[in-house]
Design an enzyme around this catalytic site. Structure first.
Site, PDB file in Angstrom:
ATOM      1  N   ARG A  18     -13.164  -8.387 -14.765  1.00  0.00           N
ATOM      2  CA  ARG A  18     -12.210  -8.899 -15.756  1.00  0.00           C
ATOM      3  C   ARG A  18     -12.234 -10.424 -15.695  1.00  0.00           C
ATOM      4  O   ARG A  18     -12.843 -11.003 -14.798  1.00  0.00           O
ATOM      5  CB  ARG A  18     -10.797  -8.376 -15.512  1.00  0.00           C
ATOM      6  CG  ARG A  18     -10.135  -8.849 -14.233  1.00  0.00           C
ATOM      7  CD  ARG A  18      -8.723  -8.295 -14.137  1.00  0.00           C
ATOM      8  NE  ARG A  18      -7.957  -8.857 -13.053  1.00  0.00           N
ATOM      9  CZ  ARG A  18      -7.952  -8.395 -11.802  1.00  0.00           C
ATOM     10  NH1 ARG A  18      -8.689  -7.337 -11.489  1.00  0.00           N
ATOM     11  NH2 ARG A  18      -7.207  -8.977 -10.871  1.00  0.00           N
ATOM     12  N   ARG A  27      -6.353  -2.887   4.931  1.00  0.00           N
ATOM     13  CA  ARG A  27      -6.064  -1.733   5.772  1.00  0.00           C
ATOM     14  C   ARG A  27      -7.229  -1.547   6.727  1.00  0.00           C
ATOM     15  O   ARG A  27      -8.390  -1.806   6.383  1.00  0.00           O
ATOM     16  CB  ARG A  27      -5.855  -0.463   4.950  1.00  0.00           C
ATOM     17  CG  ARG A  27      -4.540  -0.409   4.184  1.00  0.00           C
ATOM     18  CD  ARG A  27      -3.350  -0.247   5.141  1.00  0.00           C
ATOM     19  NE  ARG A  27      -2.093  -0.039   4.439  1.00  0.00           N
ATOM     20  CZ  ARG A  27      -1.250  -0.989   4.088  1.00  0.00           C
ATOM     21  NH1 ARG A  27      -1.581  -2.263   4.348  1.00  0.00           N
ATOM     22  NH2 ARG A  27      -0.111  -0.711   3.488  1.00  0.00           N
ATOM     23  N   GLY A  29       1.276  -8.980   8.450  1.00  0.00           N
ATOM     24  CA  GLY A  29       1.218  -9.648   7.159  1.00  0.00           C
ATOM     25  C   GLY A  29       2.518  -9.564   6.383  1.00  0.00           C
ATOM     26  O   GLY A  29       2.896 -10.493   5.680  1.00  0.00           O
ATOM     27  N   GLY A  50       0.821  -1.206   0.000  1.00  0.00           N
ATOM     28  CA  GLY A  50       0.000   0.000   0.000  1.00  0.00           C
ATOM     29  C   GLY A  50       0.853   1.253   0.000  1.00  0.00           C
ATOM     30  O   GLY A  50       1.983   1.259   0.501  1.00  0.00           O
ATOM     31  N   ARG A  67     -11.963  -3.724  -8.357  1.00  0.00           N
ATOM     32  CA  ARG A  67     -12.578  -2.448  -8.720  1.00  0.00           C
ATOM     33  C   ARG A  67     -13.428  -2.583  -9.986  1.00  0.00           C
ATOM     34  O   ARG A  67     -14.504  -2.012 -10.097  1.00  0.00           O
ATOM     35  CB  ARG A  67     -11.487  -1.395  -8.923  1.00  0.00           C
ATOM     36  CG  ARG A  67     -12.004  -0.012  -9.260  1.00  0.00           C
ATOM     37  CD  ARG A  67     -10.873   0.983  -9.305  1.00  0.00           C
ATOM     38  NE  ARG A  67      -9.825   0.553 -10.240  1.00  0.00           N
ATOM     39  CZ  ARG A  67      -8.680   1.213 -10.420  1.00  0.00           C
ATOM     40  NH1 ARG A  67      -8.429   2.295  -9.698  1.00  0.00           N
ATOM     41  NH2 ARG A  67      -7.791   0.776 -11.285  1.00  0.00           N
ATOM     42  N   HIS A  69      -0.852  -6.362  12.679  1.00  0.00           N
ATOM     43  CA  HIS A  69      -0.376  -5.928  11.357  1.00  0.00           C
ATOM     44  C   HIS A  69       0.957  -6.587  11.024  1.00  0.00           C
ATOM     45  O   HIS A  69       1.977  -5.924  10.826  1.00  0.00           O
ATOM     46  CB  HIS A  69      -0.246  -4.395  11.292  1.00  0.00           C
ATOM     47  CG  HIS A  69      -0.282  -3.883   9.879  1.00  0.00           C
ATOM     48  ND1 HIS A  69      -0.671  -2.598   9.567  1.00  0.00           N
ATOM     49  CD2 HIS A  69       0.049  -4.470   8.688  1.00  0.00           C
ATOM     50  CE1 HIS A  69      -0.583  -2.419   8.243  1.00  0.00           C
ATOM     51  NE2 HIS A  69      -0.149  -3.539   7.698  1.00  0.00           N
ATOM     52  N   ASP A 119      -5.915  -8.461  10.893  1.00  0.00           N
ATOM     53  CA  ASP A 119      -4.505  -8.121  11.006  1.00  0.00           C
ATOM     54  C   ASP A 119      -4.311  -6.616  11.018  1.00  0.00           C
ATOM     55  O   ASP A 119      -3.240  -6.139  11.373  1.00  0.00           O
ATOM     56  CB  ASP A 119      -3.712  -8.735   9.851  1.00  0.00           C
ATOM     57  CG  ASP A 119      -2.214  -8.499   9.992  1.00  0.00           C
ATOM     58  OD1 ASP A 119      -1.675  -8.792  11.089  1.00  0.00           O
ATOM     59  OD2 ASP A 119      -1.582  -8.017   9.034  1.00  0.00           O
ATOM     60  N   ILE A 143      -1.883  -9.740  -4.213  1.00  0.00           N
ATOM     61  CA  ILE A 143      -2.067 -10.408  -2.918  1.00  0.00           C
ATOM     62  C   ILE A 143      -3.325 -11.268  -2.935  1.00  0.00           C
ATOM     63  O   ILE A 143      -3.318 -12.414  -2.464  1.00  0.00           O
ATOM     64  CB  ILE A 143      -2.100  -9.370  -1.778  1.00  0.00           C
ATOM     65  CG1 ILE A 143      -0.701  -8.769  -1.577  1.00  0.00           C
ATOM     66  CG2 ILE A 143      -2.598 -10.008  -0.481  1.00  0.00           C
ATOM     67  CD1 ILE A 143      -0.633  -7.664  -0.554  1.00  0.00           C
ATOM     68  N   GLY A 172      -5.878  -8.254  -6.519  1.00  0.00           N
ATOM     69  CA  GLY A 172      -4.616  -7.928  -7.147  1.00  0.00           C
ATOM     70  C   GLY A 172      -3.621  -9.040  -6.893  1.00  0.00           C
ATOM     71  O   GLY A 172      -3.995 -10.215  -6.766  1.00  0.00           O
TER      72      GLY A 172
END
Length: 313
Positions: free
Chosen positions: A172, A228, A277, A72, A169, A275, A251, A148, A146
């Site tokens: 596809r 997040r 990961g 990120g 988003r 957090h 996380d 991840i 994506g």
């Protein structure tokens, strides 16, 4: 190329760095290693507060590339307004996929199989046996498909799932199947036992998991957040957890770090990890390879990889 490159690692520890730049070590300390105005390539220190990461940016009048070591970039974005047009912001795609996907799978399995309760039972010397949910035959929805999200599905593949669906988003096609757009979430959510969040934090995903999102989730479903914290409305999540209708494995949280006394610590059915990961033994070698590749391209004036945006465009 003679210019300053700021790195959070000592240059002599990184194999494959190109010759030419003056490598300056800065890991977020109070003193800058040199004049920020001479920095052409800035690698943002990893796991430092956003204010620390952004502190040198207003003085980096010559910078041409800003490289994060995180997937990120939301912690850096507010500092880009001070930069001149044409600066490339690059993320760490390729560095964190394995570790974050491992943790996502760990959180799913630990939550379903009751591992936190077993640990508490061990501490209390209590034999807490009984039936627990299995991941086998469950349906999993991955929100944020994506690199991840794809890595998470790779690790879910051997677990004999009933179904995996993917949301990003925009729609596809992939080799594994279709990716649904975010607009289809309301129709998808009631059909999945596990919902894994791996989406970046953007204006469109901030507060994505609100009361309406949670209300659409299946009774007894598990929400897993490795994205997040602000992707989830904490108040809305707490309300659902207190009702016992869903469970969660987090996380990341909002606020973060989660302060002492916050109700999420002891909410029913929630597992919290701090957090973690990304920061594993897999991080450093992958980060060093990324930097060596990016700086070789930079020195040779070739297009950088992982460009998220370019300032002024």
């Amino acid at each position: 190329m003679t210019c300053d490159v700021w790195l959070p690692f000592h240059a002599d520890e990184i194999e494959g760095l190109p010759q030419g730049p003056r490598y300056r070590f800065w890991d977020g300390g109070l003193d800058f290693p040199a004049d920020p105005a001479d920095c052409a390539f800035y690698c943002v220190p990893y796991l430092k507060p956003p204010a620390v990461a952004r502190r040198p940016l207003p003085e980096m009048t010559s910078v041409r590339a800003v490289q994060t070591l995180s997937a990120g970039v939301d912690h850096v974005l507010p500092g880009l307004a001070s930069l001149r047009p044409g600066v490339a912001l690059c993320n760490a795609r390729g560095v964190h996929e394995a570790s974050t996907a491992e943790l996502a799978l760990t959180l799913v399995l630990a939550s379903l199989r009751g591992i936190p309760d077993f640990v508490r039972g061990q501490d209390a010397e209590e034999w807490r046996t009984g039936f627990r949910p299995s991941l086998a035959d469950k349906s999993v929805l991955i929100v944020g498909y994506g690199a991840i999200g794809s890595a998470i599905e790779d690790r879910l593949a051997p677990f004999e799932l009933a179904r995996v669906a993917r949301v990003a988003r925009s729609a596809r096609a992939t080799e594994r199947g279709p990716v649904h757009p975010l607009a289809e979430l309301p129709e998808l959510l009631p059909h999945f036992d596990v919902v894994v969040l791996s989406t970046p934090l953007t204006e469109s995903t901030r507060g994505l998991v609100d009361a309406a999102f949670l209300a659409r989730m299946k009774d007894g479903a598990l929400l897993v957040n490795v994205a997040r914290g602000p992707v989830v409305d904490t108040g809305a999540l707490l309300a659902e957890l207190e009702r016992g209708r869903i469970t969660a494995a987090l996380d990341v949280t909002d606020p973060e770090p989660l302060p002492p006394g916050h109700p999420l610590w002891h909410a029913p059915g929630v597992l919290v990890s701090p957090h973690v990961g990304g920061p594993t033994s897999a991080f450093r070698p992958r980060a060093e390879r990324l930097l060596a590749r990016q700086l070789t391209l930079f020195v040779n004036r070739e297009p950088l990889r992982n460009v998220v945006l370019t300032t002024g465009r």
